[in-house]
Design a protein around this motif. Structure first.
Motif, PDB file in Angstrom:
ATOM      1  N   GLY A 212     -17.847  86.731  28.115  1.00 24.22           N
ATOM      2  CA  GLY A 212     -17.847  87.066  29.530  1.00 24.22           C
ATOM      3  C   GLY A 212     -18.746  86.148  30.329  1.00 24.22           C
ATOM      4  N   GLY A 213     -19.834  85.676  29.714  1.00 27.63           N
ATOM      5  CA  GLY A 213     -20.704  84.706  30.370  1.00 27.63           C
ATOM      6  C   GLY A 213     -20.014  83.377  30.599  1.00 27.63           C
ATOM      7  N   ALA A 214     -19.091  83.021  29.710  1.00 28.38           N
ATOM      8  CA  ALA A 214     -18.308  81.797  29.899  1.00 28.38           C
ATOM      9  C   ALA A 214     -17.316  81.968  31.046  1.00 28.38           C
ATOM     10  CB  ALA A 214     -17.568  81.435  28.607  1.00 28.38           C
ATOM     11  N   VAL A 215     -16.707  83.143  31.152  1.00 26.99           N
ATOM     12  CA  VAL A 215     -15.791  83.400  32.264  1.00 26.99           C
ATOM     13  C   VAL A 215     -16.544  83.322  33.583  1.00 26.99           C
ATOM     14  CG1 VAL A 215     -14.282  85.120  33.337  1.00 26.99           C
ATOM     15  CG2 VAL A 215     -14.227  84.790  30.856  1.00 26.99           C
ATOM     16  N   CYS A 216     -17.730  83.931  33.628  1.00 27.79           N
ATOM     17  CA  CYS A 216     -18.549  83.850  34.846  1.00 27.79           C
ATOM     18  C   CYS A 216     -18.896  82.399  35.173  1.00 27.79           C
ATOM     19  CB  CYS A 216     -19.821  84.670  34.671  1.00 27.79           C
ATOM     20  SG  CYS A 216     -19.565  86.456  34.575  1.00 27.79           S
ATOM     21  N   THR A 217     -19.234  81.630  34.153  1.00 25.29           N
ATOM     22  CA  THR A 217     -19.562  80.214  34.362  1.00 25.29           C
ATOM     23  C   THR A 217     -18.379  79.482  34.979  1.00 25.29           C
ATOM     24  OG1 THR A 217     -21.150  80.215  32.528  1.00 25.29           O
ATOM     25  CG2 THR A 217     -20.263  78.079  33.205  1.00 25.29           C
TER      26      THR A 217
END
Length: 600
Positions: A212-217
């Motif tokens: 999910g942190g990659a999607v936010c990035t």
């Protein structure tokens, strides 16, 4: 005189190194703590500044609002202890325990290596956005002493609001949603203003995140007002181009929360006032009670994620890409202006295998032909095309054929491998490669791709023994130098090759932050081969394993199948003849197993 001056300076330097560090920032003085860490027989010192508030507490009238800057410190701020995590029900069980939790949770942590920076101007900076399905996690779980020291970069980890408190979007002006994204952006703005006080360079910032942190990035990479906040990003196991990954709003989810909280939910005003006044403990209790009851259908209705809010996310990324094929889109142009490393793990689909039973039972998991035909295949179609999409039988038959091991088509153990493939291709592999194809589809683009595949000594999540490649989240432990609680048991340490892999990964990641190229400036820990840029034509990528290697066309066949073959079949389906197979729902007894009919 000169000798006396030199001795005085050395004494001051020694006192600074031995005592607690302190920095003077535009916000005021911040005190930290120094820690000594070891990695592969080397010892490092790192200054830590933990729990620095970057936003006002999102309480009362500030709940369901964009974050406001914290402001200045009236007296020196002691950043020496882990901050509270944002309200949540679960945790990764990967890093240190979450500890205390509070709605007043918008803090960040800064790790500064006590080494000379790679450039005279100062250290490169890396900001990590944790994953966890937008519902769990905290910045301090990802202890970055080893990463910052071995890589010689300043590392920042952050908290952001999670779940309902972070992403509720009623689409009516009362709650615009994506507050967690705005929290992250405010943290990036904080870094831009303050990081030079810690010895960093604001023009050398890289954002990286997992899941999910990659999607936010990626969402930050498609928000043009972020220009100048970072120059590159590393995305680990996340993609935007899953059509059902974003909703226009999550009004129905909010309604379910209000109902469980015992509130009126006939109109949105009732729902908003209910959720605004509820305690964070009671909001989280809704999740815990539903999960404890084993009601997975109800639990699914409580899942909440970023929405197409019309401001931070103006259009679905899939639509943006299609529009960009005919006319320029500022979001795509900004995305391509940034440097990118994008990666996928070897067995991403195992994440969904883990949801099929108790961890102790997964080793013996078996999948039937009926289950894959009537549950898993339709589920994959719904994920890509939406639940309301009418699916021609010819499309279903082709999917059944694609995800069948024809050497033993009904073997329950072979079928579980096909389910792993199916889920991996649907949620991670094809969308991940599509993101890199979108990014690389321009001139003068710095784009890199990796596939992380090793079977590690310990897994990030409960994983059946028959899964032989790295699963979702497995890259986190080596990336952070195994600096987590579960690796502190000296009698059960990872093998040496994993520590070697860890050093290479830290070097690749931090090289990219320093130069925009994972191959330089540091070469000492890396193999002789060069990590090539990813392009539409060559599609070269790096395999991260016991020994690294370079290959081509990662998931190219799967990409062509899902993005070219199936859509074409959908378009032609209305003219196609009915197609059935012994392995589909219906059986045409005049056909053989391969679907060829004898009759003329």
């Amino acid at each position: 005189m000169a000798a006396s001056f030199t001795c005085t300076v050395l004494l001051l330097l020694f006192h600074s190194a031995a005592g607690n560090p302190s920095v003077s920032t535009p916000l005021g003085v911040i005190n930290g703590v120094t820690e000594r860490v070891a990695f592969q027989e080397n010892t490092y010192e790192v200054d830590k500044y933990l729990g620095i508030p970057f936003a006002k507490a999102p309480l009362g009238e500030l709940r369901f609002k964009k974050p406001l800057p914290y402001g200045t410190f009236s007296e020196p701020y002691n950043a020496t202890e882990d901050p509270p995590a944002c309200p949540q029900y679960d945790s990764y069980n990967l890093g240190k325990p979450l500890g205390k939790r509070s709605e007043d949770c918008l803090f960040l942590n800064v790790y500064v290596p006590r080494q000379k920076p790679d450039e005279k101007s100062g250290h490169a900076v890396m900001v990590f956005i944790h994953g966890g399905g937008y519902a769990v996690g905290a910045g301090h779980m990802f202890e970055s002493e080893v990463f910052a020291s071995v890589g010689n970069v300043i590392t920042v980890t952050i908290n952001y609001r999670l779940g309902l408190l972070g992403f509720m979007d009623l689409d009516d002006g009362t709650s615009a949603g994506n507050f967690g994204l705005w929290d992250q952006r405010l943290a990036l703005q904080w870094v831009n203003v303050n990081i030079e006080s810690f010895g960093g360079v604001k023009d050398r910032v890289t954002v990286f995140g997992s899941s999910g942190g990659a999607v936010c990035t990626l969402l930050h990479m498609m928000y043009p007002p972020n220009k100048g906040l970072f120059r590159g990003a590393i995305t680990q196991s996340g993609a935007l181009v899953v059509p059902t990954a974003f909703q226009k709003n999550n009004k129905e989810t909010a309604k379910h929360y209000a109902r469980y909280l015992g509130c009126r939910y006939e109109n949105q005003d009732d729902i908003f006032h209910c959720l605004k006044s509820a305690t964070p403990e009671n909001i989280i209790k809704v999740n815990s009670d539903v999960i404890a009851a084993g009601d997975m259908e109800a639990a699914m209705k409580l899942i909440i994620s970023p929405t197409i809010d019309g401001e931070y996310v103006k259009k679905h990324p899939t639509d943006l890409y299609k529009l960009a094929e005919s006319e320029p889109q500022s979001e795509i142009e900004f995305f391509r202006s940034l440097k990118l490393i994008n990666g996928i793990n070897g067995a991403e689909g195992a994440l969904f295998i883990m949801m099929m039973g108790r961890p102790e039972d997964l080793d013996q998991l078996e999948i039937t032909r009926e289950q894959i035909n009537n549950h898993h295949i339709p589920g994959a179609i719904s994920q890509i095309y939406g639940a309301d999409k009418k699916v021609p039988d010819s499309v279903k038959q082709l999917l059944i054929a694609e995800y069948t091991d024809w050497d033993s088509p009904d073997d329950p153990k072979r079928l579980r491998e096909q389910v792993l493939r199916l889920n991996g291709d649907t949620y991670f592999n094809v969308p991940g490669i599509e993101m890199s194809r979108i990014h690389a589809n321009a001139s003068n683009v710095d784009s890199y791709v990796y596939n992380f595949i090793p079977q590690l000594h310990k897994r990030s999540l409960p994983t059946p023994a028959w899964v032989k490649k790295a699963v979702h989240g497995d890259e986190i432990a080596p990336l952070f130098g195994y600096n987590f609680a579960i690796y502190k048991d000296k009698t059960d340490l990872p093998p040496q090759w994993e520590y070697d892999l860890s050093r290479r990964m830290i070097t690749y990641w931090t090289n990219f932050a320093k130069s925009g190229d994972p191959n330089k400036p540091v070469r000492s820990a890396l193999p002789s081969l060069i990590w090539p840029k990813y392009s539409i034509t060559s599609q070269q990528y790096m395999i991260l394993d016991k020994e690294d290697s370079v290959s081509q066309f990662l998931y190219a066949r799967e990409f062509a199948f899902w993005r070219n073959t199936l859509p074409a079949l959908f378009r032609e389906a209305e003219h196609a003849q009915p197609s059935t197979s012994e392995y589909g729902n219906q059986v045409d007894e005049s056909c053989e197993k391969d679907g060829n009919c004898d009759g003329g």
